[in-house]
Design an enzyme around this catalytic site. Structure first.
Site, PDB file in Angstrom:
ATOM      1  N   HIS A 158      -3.960  -3.332  -4.783  1.00  0.00           N
ATOM      2  CA  HIS A 158      -4.595  -2.155  -4.187  1.00  0.00           C
ATOM      3  C   HIS A 158      -5.390  -1.411  -5.252  1.00  0.00           C
ATOM      4  CE1 HIS A 158      -0.999  -1.884  -1.110  1.00  0.00           C
ATOM      5  NE2 HIS A 158      -1.713  -2.987  -0.969  1.00  0.00           N
ATOM      6  N   LEU A 159      -6.685  -1.638  -5.302  1.00  0.00           N
ATOM      7  CA  LEU A 159      -7.528  -0.947  -6.289  1.00  0.00           C
ATOM      8  C   LEU A 159      -8.449   0.004  -5.540  1.00  0.00           C
ATOM      9  CD1 LEU A 159      -7.825  -4.367  -7.699  1.00  0.00           C
ATOM     10  CD2 LEU A 159      -7.366  -2.576  -9.355  1.00  0.00           C
TER      11      LEU A 159
END
Lengths: 511, 193
Positions: free
Chosen positions: A443-444
């Site tokens: 999750h960026l």
């Protein structure tokens, strides 16, 4: 051999010479944001071209071979690293459909408290009420639903039993799936097409409505004249990532949707600057840590759905717990042991559960574009977040003991195996060095944050890049803050909403 | 093809072209083999497991960015030659060390916290181990047999929900209920290559 490829899709093998095309909107990236934007625009009759750096891999090609999936579906075989103390390993999808092809299929709306925070941070029209129709629309498009009960495997039942024994809140996962078979192959690509990734929903939807998709093509820069974009320049990639023919697309609107690492890097190397100074900054990544629990009996975690539940007991602390089955190769590569000791441990593979925590981080990192090396990611875990990682690991281990685990391996270099909660408490009570933590993420977020105020944000509330006409951002880069849950549905809903705004303004661009 | 509602197919059907493997020089292959003999379970020496591991390792290298493709062989060479400085090696390279000394040297490098090789070696060891556990015979030995399981549950899915699946797949591609979106007629598929 592929039996057939959809009309509108062009792969590198079909391009012999330089190519120039014109369209109304060119979308860079075919993942959650790019594909949704393309489908919405195509629905409205806009002439759209989508460019995807990765290859086209249809459902029929997906197997349980992890190495093969890493090579074909992930950027750099999933070996991205955010440098810092500790380093954080990250994975991004690179294929038609992007990370939605290889994610776990968790579909959660943005929590109301996060939407409120975004409103407070200066993002317009992002309240719960304003977002509701977009969430509903994308949920319908990707078939968000609870899992059919017969697909829930023993690992998930044990997870639930552990949470129930602890009295912790546990909820069934909402997933984008159409009667998921429970084949537990999400991260290698869904072999049945039940996971409703962009590959099987918005991409074919857009193609059917006349969009064109160029796969195996890396966009090198967004072109512009003054403060107005004019299109993109890219190169098709031959096998071995050798540079092939050029692709030039002329378009009055460019949508950057390559994800929170690639998007700021592309815009920076194209010469775009944000007066906010926030382009490439503000990176959040929901650091994850895992424990490996060993049980006395077979669990065969690979039989049954990838993630059926999430433990939400610690929402207020920004800590989310779950369990995820990993194939033997991915478990083994992270174990500290080697040789005969590794063999002995891995002989118990069918008795293992991998549980873990996700922390909603408060510190931020940065993406820089280094000429010749590409995007470089740096991220320093703060003491506050490190403490929550340790707490999340402790909760995960407690959960596994409550479920009946006999041994738990912790993700701290040099930490002893623990065999009961007392031993766990002893380990956790001592300081855990940040450098010893083994962290990873998928999750960026946040590297081109939204704000109506151009001094605070890279893009406005609808993804338009401040100060550049025709340039839009449409991926998790836009998030002003981390969201604490799986980000796919938030990206989809924002993309649908921002597409709607772009359609309303189409006359401005003559499209 | 995408664009049409499709029923699932067994995972062993035609596949897209693979990323081409990166070929290691024979001297580097020898280092990888010796490292695998140290870090993998003893069964790595059985049958053609090592051959499978090497194929997997080279394929993986082929998908890494150019910088890493250069760093990994460099790290392997540094690790191999660095053994000459290890007292028990008595000037020999890693590939020439007997098992006990090779294992001891490997542990010493990993334990040397401030050494430049510790972290790269840990990562390379992870890749080698990963490739070992990707060899089909090894997965079989662990009792990890996903293919028949996937085939079985795929059939169960179809027999239980076939009609709903077809309707759901078609709906995702059909007109948006909230708009007057006219669906363009589907174009005929191009022939595959």
């Amino acid at each position: 051999m592929i039996a057939g490829v959809p009309a509108g899709l062009t792969r590198q093998s079909e391009v012999a010479a330089d190519l120039a095309v014109e369209c109304s909107v060119v979308v860079v990236g075919s993942g959650a944001g790019g594909a949704t934007m393309a489908a919405e625009l195509a629905d409205a009759g806009v002439d759209v071209v989508v460019i995807e750096e990765g290859g086209y891999h249809p459902t029929e090609s997906f197997t349980a071979e992890t190495g093969r999936a890493l090579r074909n579906l992930y950027r750099d075989a999933g070996a991205g690293v955010a440098l810092g103390r500790p380093p954080v390993v990250f994975a991004e999808g690179r294929c038609v459909g992007g990370s939605t092809v290889v994610n776990g299929g968790m579909s959660w709306r943005t929590p109301a408290r996060v939407l409120q925070r975004w409103t407070d941070e200066g993002v317009a029209a992002v309240g719960e009420g304003a977002m509701e129709p977009y969430f509903a629309k994308v949920e319908s498009r990707i078939s968000v639903a609870l899992q059919d009960p017969e697909t829930i495997g023993k690992d998930m039942r044990l997870l639930k039993a552990g949470a129930d024994a602890k009295g912790w809140k546990i909820i069934p996962n909402l997933r984008n799936q159409l009667h998921c078979a429970g084949s537990n192959n999400c991260t290698n690509g869904c072999p049945t097409g039940a996971k409703r990734s962009m590959l099987v929903t918005s991409i074919p939807r857009a193609l059917r409505r006349g969009a064109r998709l160029f796969a195996d093509c890396r966009v090198e820069r967004v072109t512009g004249s003054g403060n107005t974009v004019t299109g993109i320049e890219g190169r098709f990639l031959r096998p071995g990532r050798h540079r092939g023919p050029r692709l030039t697309v002329r378009a009055p609107v460019v949508v950057a949707a390559g994800g929170a690492v690639q998007t700021p890097a592309l815009l920076a190397r194209s010469g775009f600057r944000s007066s906010s100074g926030q382009l490439g900054r503000n990176l959040s990544l929901h650091p994850n840590a895992k424990v490996i629990a060993l049980f006395d009996e077979d669990v065969t975690g690979w039989k049954g759905v990838h993630q059926a539940y999430q433990v939400r007991e610690f929402d207020a602390d920004g800590i989310l717990l779950t369990a995820v089955n990993l194939p033997p190769s991915l478990i083994a590569m992270t174990l500290p042991s080697h040789g005969p000791e590794l063999g002995e441990l891995m002989a118990h593979y069918n008795r293992m559960i991998t549980a873990g925590c996700l922390v909603e981080d408060t510190c931020t990192g940065r993406v820089r574009n280094l000429p010749g090396f590409g995007p470089q990611v740096t991220y320093q875990l703060s003491d506050f977040d490190a403490e929550r990682v340790v707490r999340g690991v402790a909760y995960s281990a407690e959960l596994m003991f409550a479920a009946g685990a006999r041994r738990v391996l912790l993700p701290f270099d040099g930490a002893p195996e623990v065999r009961d909660p007392a031993a766990l408490a002893d380990v956790i009570s001592r300081p855990v060095a940040k450098r010893s933590m083994e962290l990873f993420t998928v999750h960026l977020m946040g590297t081109a944050r939204m704000s109506e105020d151009a001094r605070r944000g890279v893009a406005d509330s609808f993804g338009a890049f401040h100060g550049v006409t025709g340039l839009y951002v449409c991926d998790a880069s836009l998030f002003p803050t981390p969201i604490g849950v799986n980000p796919m549905e938030t990206i989809l809903a924002l993309a649908a909403r921002n597409a709607q705004r772009l359609i309303e303004q189409r006359a401005r661009y003559g499209i | 093809m995408i664009g049409e509602p499709t029923l699932p197919t067994p995972p062993s059907l035609p596949t897209a072209p693979e990323v081409p493997a990166w070929r290691l020089r024979s001297s580097l292959r020898r280092i990888v083999v010796r490292l695998a003999e140290v870090v993998c379970p003893p069964q790595v020496r059985a049958g053609d497991v090592m051959g499978g591991l090497l194929t997997e390792f080279e394929s993986l290298l082929g998908s890494l960015p150019a910088g890493l493709r250069w760093l990994i062989p460099s790290g392997l060479v540094a690790f191999d030659q660095g053994a000459r400085l290890y007292p028990r090696a008595r000037g020999r390279r890693f590939v020439r060390l007997p098992d006990a000394d090779a294992d001891s040297y490997f542990r010493a490098v990993l334990a040397w916290r401030h050494g430049v090789l510790a972290i790269p070696l840990q990562r390379i060891k992870g890749l080698v181990v990963m490739c070992y556990f990707e060899v089909p015979a090894v997965k079989e030995q662990l009792g990890y047999r996903p293919d028949p399981y996937i085939a079985e549950v795929s059939l169960r899915r179809l027999s239980s929900y076939g009609a709903q699946i077809r309707a759901g797949e078609a709906a995702a591609l059909g007109p948006d209920p909230a708009s007057s979106d006219p669906v363009a007629p589907a174009r005929p598929p191009k022939e595959g290559s």
